[in-house]
Design an enzyme around this catalytic site. Sequence first.
Site, PDB file in Angstrom:
ATOM      1  N   THR A  17      -2.294   2.617  -2.153  1.00  0.00           N
ATOM      2  CA  THR A  17      -1.200   1.984  -1.402  1.00  0.00           C
ATOM      3  C   THR A  17      -0.532   0.901  -2.243  1.00  0.00           C
ATOM      4  O   THR A  17       0.703   0.818  -2.292  1.00  0.00           O
ATOM      5  CB  THR A  17      -1.735   1.383  -0.086  1.00  0.00           C
ATOM      6  OG1 THR A  17      -2.302   2.450   0.674  1.00  0.00           O
ATOM      7  CG2 THR A  17      -0.643   0.717   0.712  1.00  0.00           C
ATOM      8  N   VAL A  18      -1.345   0.104  -2.912  1.00  0.00           N
ATOM      9  CA  VAL A  18      -0.801  -0.978  -3.744  1.00  0.00           C
ATOM     10  C   VAL A  18       0.019  -0.377  -4.884  1.00  0.00           C
ATOM     11  O   VAL A  18       1.160  -0.796  -5.144  1.00  0.00           O
ATOM     12  CB  VAL A  18      -1.952  -1.877  -4.268  1.00  0.00           C
ATOM     13  CG1 VAL A  18      -1.450  -2.859  -5.316  1.00  0.00           C
ATOM     14  CG2 VAL A  18      -2.607  -2.611  -3.102  1.00  0.00           C
ATOM     15  N   LYS A  33       3.988   8.301   4.043  1.00  0.00           N
ATOM     16  CA  LYS A  33       2.544   8.515   4.239  1.00  0.00           C
ATOM     17  C   LYS A  33       2.433   9.569   5.335  1.00  0.00           C
ATOM     18  O   LYS A  33       2.618   9.263   6.518  1.00  0.00           O
ATOM     19  CB  LYS A  33       1.902   7.196   4.688  1.00  0.00           C
ATOM     20  CG  LYS A  33       0.450   7.293   5.091  1.00  0.00           C
ATOM     21  CD  LYS A  33      -0.471   6.948   3.958  1.00  0.00           C
ATOM     22  CE  LYS A  33      -1.935   7.064   4.391  1.00  0.00           C
ATOM     23  NZ  LYS A  33      -2.850   6.824   3.264  1.00  0.00           N
ATOM     24  N   GLU A 100       2.203   9.175  -0.307  1.00  0.00           N
ATOM     25  CA  GLU A 100       0.808   8.738  -0.476  1.00  0.00           C
ATOM     26  C   GLU A 100      -0.129   9.622   0.328  1.00  0.00           C
ATOM     27  O   GLU A 100       0.039   9.785   1.534  1.00  0.00           O
ATOM     28  CB  GLU A 100       0.626   7.273  -0.048  1.00  0.00           C
ATOM     29  CG  GLU A 100      -0.828   6.840  -0.283  1.00  0.00           C
ATOM     30  CD  GLU A 100      -1.176   5.430   0.176  1.00  0.00           C
ATOM     31  OE1 GLU A 100      -0.263   4.612   0.393  1.00  0.00           O
ATOM     32  OE2 GLU A 100      -2.391   5.173   0.326  1.00  0.00           O
ATOM     33  N   GLY A 101      -1.138  10.155  -0.347  1.00  0.00           N
ATOM     34  CA  GLY A 101      -2.147  10.963   0.334  1.00  0.00           C
ATOM     35  C   GLY A 101      -3.054  10.108   1.207  1.00  0.00           C
ATOM     36  O   GLY A 101      -2.847   8.904   1.374  1.00  0.00           O
ATOM     37  N   GLY A 103      -7.083   9.241   1.549  1.00  0.00           N
ATOM     38  CA  GLY A 103      -8.365   9.418   0.858  1.00  0.00           C
ATOM     39  C   GLY A 103      -8.165  10.106  -0.477  1.00  0.00           C
ATOM     40  O   GLY A 103      -7.175   9.866  -1.169  1.00  0.00           O
TER      41      GLY A 103
HETATM   42  N1  ADP Z   1      -4.275  -4.419  -8.153  1.00  0.00           N
HETATM   43  C1  ADP Z   1      -4.861  -4.958  -7.079  1.00  0.00           C
HETATM   44  N2  ADP Z   1      -5.043  -6.285  -7.001  1.00  0.00           N
HETATM   45  C2  ADP Z   1      -5.611  -6.841  -5.931  1.00  0.00           C
HETATM   46  N3  ADP Z   1      -6.045  -6.151  -4.851  1.00  0.00           N
HETATM   47  C3  ADP Z   1      -5.885  -4.825  -4.858  1.00  0.00           C
HETATM   48  C4  ADP Z   1      -5.267  -4.163  -5.951  1.00  0.00           C
HETATM   49  N4  ADP Z   1      -5.244  -2.830  -5.687  1.00  0.00           N
HETATM   50  C5  ADP Z   1      -5.814  -2.688  -4.481  1.00  0.00           C
HETATM   51  N5  ADP Z   1      -6.195  -3.874  -3.967  1.00  0.00           N
HETATM   52  C6  ADP Z   1      -6.845  -4.115  -2.671  1.00  0.00           C
HETATM   53  O1  ADP Z   1      -7.917  -3.176  -2.559  1.00  0.00           O
HETATM   54  C7  ADP Z   1      -7.955  -2.618  -1.255  1.00  0.00           C
HETATM   55  C8  ADP Z   1      -7.740  -1.115  -1.338  1.00  0.00           C
HETATM   56  O2  ADP Z   1      -6.467  -0.859  -1.885  1.00  0.00           O
HETATM   57  P1  ADP Z   1      -5.477   0.220  -1.248  1.00  0.00           P
HETATM   58  O3  ADP Z   1      -4.251   0.216  -2.078  1.00  0.00           O
HETATM   59  O4  ADP Z   1      -5.322   0.019   0.210  1.00  0.00           O
HETATM   60  O5  ADP Z   1      -6.348   1.565  -1.506  1.00  0.00           O
HETATM   61  P2  ADP Z   1      -6.129   3.054  -0.970  1.00  0.00           P
HETATM   62  O6  ADP Z   1      -4.683   3.194  -0.561  1.00  0.00           O
HETATM   63  O7  ADP Z   1      -6.511   3.915  -2.122  1.00  0.00           O
HETATM   64  O8  ADP Z   1      -7.083   3.236   0.181  1.00  0.00           O
HETATM   65  C9  ADP Z   1      -6.875  -3.335  -0.453  1.00  0.00           C
HETATM   66  O9  ADP Z   1      -7.463  -4.426   0.225  1.00  0.00           O
HETATM   67  C10 ADP Z   1      -5.912  -3.822  -1.517  1.00  0.00           C
HETATM   68  O10 ADP Z   1      -5.194  -4.961  -1.132  1.00  0.00           O
HETATM   69 MG    MG Z   2      -3.766   3.803   1.198  1.00  0.00          MG
END
Ligand code: ADP
Ligand code: MG
Length: 208
Positions: A17-18, A33, A100-101, A103
């Site tokens: 997501t980030v 999404k 965005e997928g 998992g």
């Molecule tokens: N580069 C980054 N710096 C700080 N926190 C991050 C970073 N990438 C992800 N996070 C944190 O890690 C957690 C999981 O990230 P997320 O993007 O939601 O993962 P996914 O979409 O793969 O499930 C979230 O709390 C997000 O804010």
């Molecule tokens: Mg996500």
Amino acid sequence: MTQGVIVSGTDTNVGKTVFAAALAEALGANYWKPIQCGLEDGGDKERVARLSGLPPERILPEAYRLAMPASPHRAAEAEGIEISLAKLKLPQISGPLVVEGAGGLMVPVNRQTLLIDIFASWRLPVILVARTALGTINHSLLSIEALNGRNIPIVGIAFVGDENTDSERTIVEMGNVRHLGRLPHIPHLTAERLRQAFRGQFRLEELR
Ligand SMILES: Nc1ncnc2c1ncn2[C@@H]1O[C@H](COP(=O)(O)OP(=O)(O)O)[C@@H](O)[C@H]1O
Ligand SMILES: [Mg+2]
């Protein structure tokens, strides 16, 4: 035809997501999404809105919003529904699209279909988001093999986390994929900090 890219990952919680928020912002893309499971914090769409600063009309509505933070097939069953492939058609929009997928790749959307099979039907390339932490070589190479097995083009791999030179090198060499960049851990994550980190690490022309 939609010009798009799928952001998938080696697992849930790897940083899709980030990364997708930063990518969508950098490309001036739309974000979609298709299946959201778990709504405690509003879901990924809301987090992308905050982290990208994209205007609301560029953040498309999900095809499914499911309350249970579980695999899509299970979250759907908990609400007494079955996810229908007919509802998972790519949105027909003009301009770039970041999808965005949910998992990782081998996540069931119903009892017959995996998310990776839907990705293959969309005929869009994938950016694989992977951790740099221990375990990532196995998860990344398995994901790359699954994508190759379905002839899904891989744009490259985007790492998230502290630099791990050997793991990153091993994955790109043995998986024969491009290293697109690495998003470091960003303390006190904000849209502006994310934008700066992304611009410093990724080259836009490699991501299209
Ligand atoms: N580069 C980054 N710096 C700080 N926190 C991050 C970073 N990438 C992800 N996070 C944190 O890690 C957690 C999981 O990230 P997320 O993007 O939601 O993962 P996914 O979409 O793969 O499930 C979230 O709390 C997000 O804010
Ligand atoms: Mg996500």
